[in-house]
Design an enzyme around this catalytic site. Structure first.
Site, PDB file in Angstrom:
ATOM      1  N   CYS A 133     -30.574   5.509 -22.239  1.00 43.88           N
ATOM      2  CA  CYS A 133     -29.554   4.469 -22.026  1.00 43.88           C
ATOM      3  C   CYS A 133     -29.336   4.041 -20.582  1.00 43.88           C
ATOM      4  O   CYS A 133     -29.267   2.850 -20.293  1.00 43.88           O
ATOM      5  CB  CYS A 133     -28.205   4.992 -22.479  1.00 43.88           C
ATOM      6  SG  CYS A 133     -27.956   4.847 -24.192  1.00 43.88           S
ATOM      7  N   ARG A 137     -33.893  12.093  -9.176  1.00 36.32           N
ATOM      8  CA  ARG A 137     -35.116  12.241  -9.982  1.00 36.32           C
ATOM      9  C   ARG A 137     -34.861  13.132 -11.191  1.00 36.32           C
ATOM     10  O   ARG A 137     -35.685  13.944 -11.567  1.00 36.32           O
ATOM     11  CB  ARG A 137     -36.290  12.756  -9.146  1.00 36.32           C
ATOM     12  CG  ARG A 137     -37.643  12.370  -9.777  1.00 36.32           C
ATOM     13  CD  ARG A 137     -38.841  13.037  -9.081  1.00 36.32           C
ATOM     14  NE  ARG A 137     -38.876  12.777  -7.688  1.00 36.32           N
ATOM     15  CZ  ARG A 137     -38.938  13.744  -6.754  1.00 36.32           C
ATOM     16  NH1 ARG A 137     -39.002  15.004  -7.091  1.00 36.32           N
ATOM     17  NH2 ARG A 137     -38.944  13.414  -5.483  1.00 36.32           N
ATOM     18  N   SER A 138     -33.663  12.963 -11.781  1.00 36.65           N
ATOM     19  CA  SER A 138     -33.347  13.744 -12.972  1.00 36.65           C
ATOM     20  C   SER A 138     -34.239  13.291 -14.114  1.00 36.65           C
ATOM     21  O   SER A 138     -34.789  12.187 -14.103  1.00 36.65           O
ATOM     22  CB  SER A 138     -31.877  13.562 -13.351  1.00 36.65           C
ATOM     23  OG  SER A 138     -31.662  12.255 -13.818  1.00 36.65           O
ATOM     24  N   ASP A 162     -35.511  13.094  -4.296  1.00 40.30           N
ATOM     25  CA  ASP A 162     -34.509  14.095  -4.668  1.00 40.30           C
ATOM     26  C   ASP A 162     -34.367  15.081  -3.519  1.00 40.30           C
ATOM     27  O   ASP A 162     -34.938  14.873  -2.441  1.00 40.30           O
ATOM     28  CB  ASP A 162     -34.808  14.763  -6.015  1.00 40.30           C
ATOM     29  CG  ASP A 162     -35.841  15.864  -5.919  1.00 40.30           C
ATOM     30  OD1 ASP A 162     -36.440  16.033  -4.841  1.00 40.30           O
ATOM     31  OD2 ASP A 162     -36.042  16.565  -6.920  1.00 40.30           O
ATOM     32  N   ILE A 163     -33.618  16.121  -3.748  1.00 39.39           N
ATOM     33  CA  ILE A 163     -33.284  17.052  -2.668  1.00 39.39           C
ATOM     34  C   ILE A 163     -34.520  17.697  -2.049  1.00 39.39           C
ATOM     35  O   ILE A 163     -34.537  18.076  -0.877  1.00 39.39           O
ATOM     36  CB  ILE A 163     -32.257  18.095  -3.198  1.00 39.39           C
ATOM     37  CG1 ILE A 163     -31.501  18.753  -2.054  1.00 39.39           C
ATOM     38  CG2 ILE A 163     -32.932  19.126  -4.097  1.00 39.39           C
ATOM     39  CD1 ILE A 163     -30.217  19.425  -2.498  1.00 39.39           C
ATOM     40  N   GLY A 218     -21.070   8.722 -10.606  1.00 39.12           N
ATOM     41  CA  GLY A 218     -19.653   8.584 -10.936  1.00 39.12           C
ATOM     42  C   GLY A 218     -18.834   8.169  -9.716  1.00 39.12           C
ATOM     43  O   GLY A 218     -17.760   7.571  -9.841  1.00 39.12           O
TER      44      GLY A 218
END
Lengths: 320, 320
Positions: B151, B186-187, B209-210, B271
């Site tokens: 989604c 980059r989840s 990412d980290i 968020g």
């Protein structure tokens, strides 16, 4: 397994698991010789990590001695997915393993599922784990392709079994009835499947991770597991258990020996020892399990391959 | 989608995505009315997290307005797996969603795969993600059950499309040709699928990412993605991009506005806002995308349900 029954009378000291590994490797070796099997494992390595390199050497040595070809493939991590997919399709490859971490985190979880469950000798795919939690023994509806169990938890269960802890006078599924087992690790590849397997054999399992403790017990329906929340402090879970299983990947995590009661069986599967060395003066200590894990890797290879041949070893379901 | 083409001429300022969400929700609503569909989403919540509660309220409001039943089920996390399995089998449930984190870590990854891909409206199952990476459009060999796309990445692609960034004069698969897009996240559920989708449309994607940066580009075979290592520093990836997509779940992560070039499109899906508010004086800023994500959830519901009915909306493949 008569050869290990005397270990149960041993109340303390370090236990070398080599004879247990040898027993299972001999089973595999005989089976391979009997049916003149040509089986090949491909192992993917994406780093220069010395620990992984050493482990791959020991695995290759064991495999070759037992008649299994073992090929280490050093590859770039960005190419790994494609190379796994090629190996999935390659009929000359019967088992695939990957040295993790590759990228780390959930991307590695994704890669575990790229390995086809039919060649997943490490038992890390979601499919094989889901089936373990739900007592599903076959990958297919026709029941021709057997599931495997993740190597490391399987090795630990076999070690416990061979230490004579299972009460075989009790009905199947209750062999660990009355036993409290504390597992410090709730990873998806070792701690949680292990806790489920031990609960499935009747134990009450305290599963500890950095966020707290969850209890695992037999569920109401056969083969299901009930998880429940608990407020028992970690120290108490460690104090009251009959078997303590440690797998914290940090040399700084050391359980204080004073906390562990006399006669406890302590099994350490972390790369480093998670307990003070002097624990062996009052407990049974299994400091490493790697050799048995390799024997389970071989066993899983045979189990996955067994769908295409009939072997005496697999005409019956293995006990676990 | 003529109504949004003027946004592309806007070179700066905050963009409210409500009209984009409304457009897709209206499509879904019309389809539901036309075929008198009775569709139901079940959403599982295991915490008292206010953010999740709020989000579930907005989702319920939108769904109900568009003719979809939405049932929030507050449950214990230790019971969640069993309850998902029940919902999988329940013919009155057409879509299942779960508010994460539940346990956190890889156990949540496992739970994502317990939701059957046929009701996985969030598109989080490994099966749906694998199919996305490999350009597989159907869940089954008979091509009756369509796959869905996660989604949130889908919502971001739709926003980019509706901002007029896609060059539709170029051949399909090259609509983002020449564009550099930087994605800070980059989840497995947002950043990586998103990077793959944008690369698949022709963009060069810097995925940060980290641990560092990986480049995503179109692969040689249609629908495949090429990942490659890079030494480009994070700051440079942020400086040189045409579109900057931010999703770091920490209020402490804020990109310095000075780093971002004028006219960049900045899309924030965390968020919290991952960039200084003043960026809108020189860039287009999409500060939140939640409304479009909800519309994609509805769209996925319809897409998954479409295997059992024929609708004008799905006689053609959606463009993404």
């Amino acid at each position: 397994m008569e050869e290990y029954k005397d270990i149960v009378h041993q109340k303390k000291g370090k236990v070398d698991v080599t004879p247990i590994a040898t027993f299972y490797r001999n089973e595999v070796k005989q089976c391979i010789e009997k049916d003149s099997l040509k089986l090949k494992i491909v192992a993917f390595l994406t780093t220069n990590d010395q620990g992984a390199l050493d482990y791959s050497k020991w695995t290759k040595l064991a495999c070759n001695k037992d008649g299994i070809e073992f090929e280490l493939r050093k590859v770039e991590r960005v190419d790994l997915e494609d190379l796994i997919l090629e190996a999935n399709k390659d009929d000359s490859v019967h088992g695939i393993m990957v040295y993790y971490p590759v990228f780390g985190g959930m991307l590695d979880g994704y890669l575990q599922d790229v390995v086809t469950p039919e060649k997943d000798i490490e038992g890390l795919s979601t499919r094989n784990r889901f089936n373990l939690y739900h007592n599903i023994r076959y990958l297919d509806d026709k029941q021709t392709k057997k599931c495997v169990i993740p190597c490391t938890p399987l090795a630990i269960v076999k070690i416990i079994e061979n230490l004579g802890i299972y009460d075989k006078s009790l009905p199947l599924g209750e062999h660990l009835k009355g036993k409290v087992i504390t597992v410090v690790n709730r990873s998806e590849i070792v701690g949680r499947p292990l806790s489920a397997m031990l609960a499935n054999d009747g134990a009450l399992v305290h599963s500890i991770d950095i966020n707290g403790t969850i209890l695992f017990q037999k569920g109401k329906r056969e083969g299901t597991i009930k998880m429940s929340e608990t407020d028992v402090p970690k120290e108490e879970s460690i104090q009251k258990c009959d078997i303590l299983i440690l797998g914290v990947p940090s040399p700084n995590y050391k359980v204080n020996s004073d906390l562990v009661k006399e006669g406890t069986i302590v099994i350490n599967f972390a790369g480093c020892l998670n307990v003070e060395e002097d624990i062996q003066s009052k407990c049974i200590l299994v400091p490493t399990i790697g050799k048995v894990t390799i024997s389970m890797l071989e066993r899983n290879l045979l189990r996955l391959y067994s769908h295409s041949f009939t072997s005496t070893l697999y005409t019956q379901q293995p006990s676990k």
